[in-house]
Design a protein around this motif. Sequence first.
Motif, PDB file in Angstrom:
ATOM      1  N   UNK A  60     -40.871  16.244  -3.470  1.00  0.00           N
ATOM      2  CA  UNK A  60     -40.422  15.310  -2.431  1.00  0.00           C
ATOM      3  C   UNK A  60     -41.599  14.840  -1.579  1.00  0.00           C
ATOM      4  N   UNK A  61     -42.375  15.780  -1.085  1.00  0.00           N
ATOM      5  CA  UNK A  61     -43.541  15.426  -0.265  1.00  0.00           C
ATOM      6  C   UNK A  61     -44.513  16.595  -0.244  1.00  0.00           C
ATOM      7  N   UNK A  62     -45.776  16.283  -0.441  1.00  0.00           N
ATOM      8  CA  UNK A  62     -46.820  17.300  -0.404  1.00  0.00           C
ATOM      9  C   UNK A  62     -47.771  16.975   0.749  1.00  0.00           C
ATOM     10  N   UNK A  63     -47.853  17.901   1.715  1.00  0.00           N
ATOM     11  CA  UNK A  63     -48.632  17.651   2.915  1.00  0.00           C
ATOM     12  C   UNK A  63     -50.085  17.332   2.657  1.00  0.00           C
ATOM     13  N   UNK A  64     -50.703  18.045   1.717  1.00  0.00           N
ATOM     14  CA  UNK A  64     -52.125  17.841   1.453  1.00  0.00           C
ATOM     15  C   UNK A  64     -52.386  16.438   0.916  1.00  0.00           C
ATOM     16  N   UNK A  65     -51.490  15.946   0.067  1.00  0.00           N
ATOM     17  CA  UNK A  65     -51.653  14.596  -0.463  1.00  0.00           C
ATOM     18  C   UNK A  65     -51.461  13.554   0.633  1.00  0.00           C
ATOM     19  N   UNK A  80     -43.953  18.320   4.690  1.00  0.00           N
ATOM     20  CA  UNK A  80     -43.846  19.121   3.472  1.00  0.00           C
ATOM     21  C   UNK A  80     -42.921  20.311   3.657  1.00  0.00           C
ATOM     22  N   UNK A  81     -42.960  20.927   4.830  1.00  0.00           N
ATOM     23  CA  UNK A  81     -42.065  22.052   5.105  1.00  0.00           C
ATOM     24  C   UNK A  81     -40.605  21.602   5.060  1.00  0.00           C
ATOM     25  N   UNK A  82     -40.314  20.432   5.608  1.00  0.00           N
ATOM     26  CA  UNK A  82     -38.943  19.919   5.573  1.00  0.00           C
ATOM     27  C   UNK A  82     -38.492  19.653   4.137  1.00  0.00           C
ATOM     28  N   UNK A  83     -39.414  19.251   3.290  1.00  0.00           N
ATOM     29  CA  UNK A  83     -39.085  19.040   1.876  1.00  0.00           C
ATOM     30  C   UNK A  83     -38.652  20.350   1.223  1.00  0.00           C
ATOM     31  N   UNK A  84     -39.296  21.460   1.610  1.00  0.00           N
ATOM     32  CA  UNK A  84     -38.910  22.748   1.018  1.00  0.00           C
ATOM     33  C   UNK A  84     -37.500  23.151   1.454  1.00  0.00           C
ATOM     34  N   UNK A  85     -37.092  22.746   2.644  1.00  0.00           N
ATOM     35  CA  UNK A  85     -35.734  23.048   3.103  1.00  0.00           C
ATOM     36  C   UNK A  85     -34.724  22.293   2.241  1.00  0.00           C
ATOM     37  N   UNK A 136     -39.325  26.290   4.565  1.00  0.00           N
ATOM     38  CA  UNK A 136     -40.245  25.804   5.607  1.00  0.00           C
ATOM     39  C   UNK A 136     -41.539  26.612   5.671  1.00  0.00           C
ATOM     40  N   UNK A 137     -41.939  27.167   4.547  1.00  0.00           N
ATOM     41  CA  UNK A 137     -43.226  27.865   4.474  1.00  0.00           C
ATOM     42  C   UNK A 137     -43.323  29.005   5.466  1.00  0.00           C
ATOM     43  N   UNK A 138     -44.473  29.103   6.113  1.00  0.00           N
ATOM     44  CA  UNK A 138     -44.654  30.103   7.163  1.00  0.00           C
ATOM     45  C   UNK A 138     -44.248  29.562   8.526  1.00  0.00           C
ATOM     46  N   UNK A 139     -43.926  28.264   8.569  1.00  0.00           N
ATOM     47  CA  UNK A 139     -43.640  27.615   9.842  1.00  0.00           C
ATOM     48  C   UNK A 139     -44.879  27.065  10.508  1.00  0.00           C
ATOM     49  N   UNK A 140     -46.021  27.192   9.832  1.00  0.00           N
ATOM     50  CA  UNK A 140     -47.299  26.745  10.384  1.00  0.00           C
ATOM     51  C   UNK A 140     -48.004  25.802   9.414  1.00  0.00           C
ATOM     52  N   UNK A 141     -48.665  24.773   9.937  1.00  0.00           N
ATOM     53  CA  UNK A 141     -49.453  23.900   9.056  1.00  0.00           C
ATOM     54  C   UNK A 141     -50.646  24.648   8.487  1.00  0.00           C
ATOM     55  N   UNK A 142     -51.245  24.077   7.450  1.00  0.00           N
ATOM     56  CA  UNK A 142     -52.446  24.611   6.804  1.00  0.00           C
ATOM     57  C   UNK A 142     -52.184  25.840   5.935  1.00  0.00           C
TER      58      UNK A 142
END
Length: 241
Positions: A60-65, A80-85, A136-142
Amino acid sequence: MTDEPKTTYKRVMLKISGEALMGDQGFGLHPPTVERIAREVQSVHEMGVEICMVIGGGNIFRGLQGSAQGMERTTADYMGMLATVMNALAMQGALEALGIHTRVISAITMNEVAEPYIRRRAVRHLEKKRVCIFAAGTGNPYFTTDTAATLRANEMSCEAIFKGTKVDGVYDKDPAKFDDAVRYDEVSFDDVLQKRLGVMDASAIALARDNDLPIIVFSLDEPGGFKGILAGEGTYTIVKD
């Protein structure tokens, strides 16, 4: 196999990419593929294994890209975290259609669609044989979802991380590009880092190594592969010290 995974795993983390959910499409979710993966999870759940999941969001969306295309990195990572949800909710729907009680647990608070991450509550869900999908990953960017999966696996006291990919293990080079690529039966964390074998990002590998958490890399496209490995069969690579 030089060192097969033990067949007595009681709790495992399954990490898959968002791209795994899009099937032959170039984007988004492919419901038959989501259902197929859900059935793989069901087969292991029926063995009595407690299952955690982390699903990426690259379909759906990749933050790094997004960042590479000029978007501010922190904003891109949150997207990107919202995409994982979204992917987690799709998998929850597929699992519950099979009669498996599932909880989506988000590192970003969104009470209307997911539970907030509270470690002891998540552990209790697992004890009750519910599949926990951490979103939502770890909840943190990077931080990548690989790192999030390794973090949650450690917090949940998982005995191994199962990394579902398009190939049946870790190779010394890309088997899609090189016919002479050689698959490892077993490889150390340090070799993965030094040779840049691409199992997971460096932070995830280091976190797994420091906590003696093995990573089992297998093909998610192989029917029955997830269950087969837990039964001591199939083809895979185990990453360990």
